[in-house]
Motif scaffolding. Structure first.
Motif, short mmCIF file in Angstrom:
data_model
loop_
_atom_site.label_atom_id
_atom_site.label_comp_id
_atom_site.label_asym_id
_atom_site.label_seq_id
_atom_site.Cartn_x
_atom_site.Cartn_y
_atom_site.Cartn_z
N ASN A 117 31.17 -0.29 -45.87
CA ASN A 117 31.83 0.05 -44.61
C ASN A 117 31.07 1.18 -43.92
O ASN A 117 30.84 2.24 -44.50
N LEU A 122 31.96 3.21 -41.51
CA LEU A 122 32.73 4.45 -41.33
C LEU A 122 32.77 5.28 -42.61
O LEU A 122 32.64 6.50 -42.57
N ASN A 123 32.92 4.59 -43.74
CA ASN A 123 32.93 5.30 -45.03
C ASN A 123 31.59 5.99 -45.27
O ASN A 123 31.54 7.14 -45.70
N LEU A 181 31.26 9.04 -43.06
CA LEU A 181 32.07 10.16 -43.55
C LEU A 181 31.38 10.86 -44.72
O LEU A 181 31.32 12.10 -44.76
N LEU A 238 28.47 12.89 -43.50
CA LEU A 238 28.95 14.09 -42.80
C LEU A 238 29.40 15.16 -43.80
O LEU A 238 29.12 16.35 -43.62
N PHE A 279 31.30 6.97 -35.06
CA PHE A 279 32.73 7.21 -34.80
C PHE A 279 33.10 6.84 -33.36
O PHE A 279 34.09 6.17 -33.12
N GLU A 285 31.51 4.90 -31.54
CA GLU A 285 31.05 3.50 -31.38
C GLU A 285 30.13 3.34 -30.18
O GLU A 285 30.13 2.30 -29.52
#
Lengths: 92, 194
Positions: free
Chosen positions: A13, A15-16, A19, A22, A61, A63
């Motif tokens: 994923n 987004l995972n 994260l 980050l 994030f 997009e």
């Protein structure tokens, strides 16, 4: 389901992944902050991390990677400009 | 058919629509001016800044960074889930975002209190004047965003935001990400770079 496949699934994923990167960048910034960052290399690393983190937020994030270039380019330029400005001012 | 750059741009989707991006750019220009002021003042009073940064409690800044990054992650997931039609899951993710946003505010309150207990105030030196101005301004934006997030939550619960109507929600999420983005610059500028 073993641990390896769970990790694989998490990392699949976008987004995972973002994260985790980050968090990792924040950790590096914090570790650099614990040491003396008044050197040019320290400043450069922190400024590079600002740009990496900013780009990830903008592209993943927000997009904006699938948005028109007139939206995401000014955003990336903004982050690049301020990271460069902070770095340049460290010489004065 | 030849795909030109302008054709490609027309096909691409703007999250939230153009108006929210005009607003976001305006907000970023505002913060950009604050950053420039901070950098300029730092050149005039380097001792104040060196001393000031060393006096701050970096733990609060790390916690706040984690809160904001994670909240950004959850709202991004919420938008994705709404588009996929998972309304309930989107609501849950938004609730987590709100929780983290409130946690940020509480952490900020404790940070200011810690500063006060350690004899740090807005008039301590030029660094702290800039520090309070920037962080309080950022906090105000967070509070405004929390208000917008609560309205979005109501819209999600009532079904006004749904699979076929997610544009407004994308705009709200973009605004929240902008707040996160500003913090990502503020964090090293105020707490790390001596």
């Amino acid at each position: 389901m073993n641990m390896k496949s769970i990790i694989k699934q998490i990392l699949r994923n976008n987004l995972n992944r973002t994260l985790l990167i980050l968090f990792f960048c924040t950790l590096i910034t914090t570790l650099l902050g614990e040491k003396d960052v008044s050197s040019s290399i320290g400043y450069f690393m922190i400024c590079a991390i600002i740009f990496i983190k900013g780009s990830l937020v903008i592209l993943e994030f927000m997009e904006l990677k699938s948005a028109p270039s007139y939206i995401y380019i000014p955003m990336l330029v903004y982050v690049l400009l301020f990271s460069m400005l902070i770095f340049i001012m460290s010489f004065f | 058919m030849q795909v030109t750059k302008s054709n490609l741009n027309n096909q691409r989707k703007i999250p939230g629509g153009i108006p929210i991006w005009i607003f976001i750019f305006a907000e970023m220009v505002e913060f950009g001016l604050f950053f420039i002021v901070f950098i300029v003042v730092k050149q005039y009073f380097p001792e104040d800044f060196r001393e000031g940064i060393n006096k701050l409690n970096i733990n609060f800044a790390i916690i706040n960074t984690i809160f904001l990054i994670t909240s950004s992650y959850f709202i991004a997931q919420s938008v994705k889930l709404l588009r996929e039609g998972s309304q309930k899951a989107a609501i849950k993710k938004l609730l987590v975002t709100l929780l983290l946003a409130f946690a940020y505010c509480i952490s900020k309150y404790f940070e200011y209190e810690w500063n006060e207990q350690n004899g740090i105030g807005i008039n301590t030196n030029y660094f702290f004047t800039c520090y309070y101005y920037l962080t309080f301004n950022h906090l105000l934006h967070v509070l405004i965003a929390i208000f917008i997030l609560i309205i979005s939550l109501i819209q999600l619960i009532t079904g006004n935001y749904n699979k076929n109507n997610s544009n407004g929600y994308e705009g709200v999420a973009s605004y929240w990400h902008m707040i996160d983005l500003v913090w990502l610059i503020l964090f090293p500028l105020l707490y790390i770079l001596v």
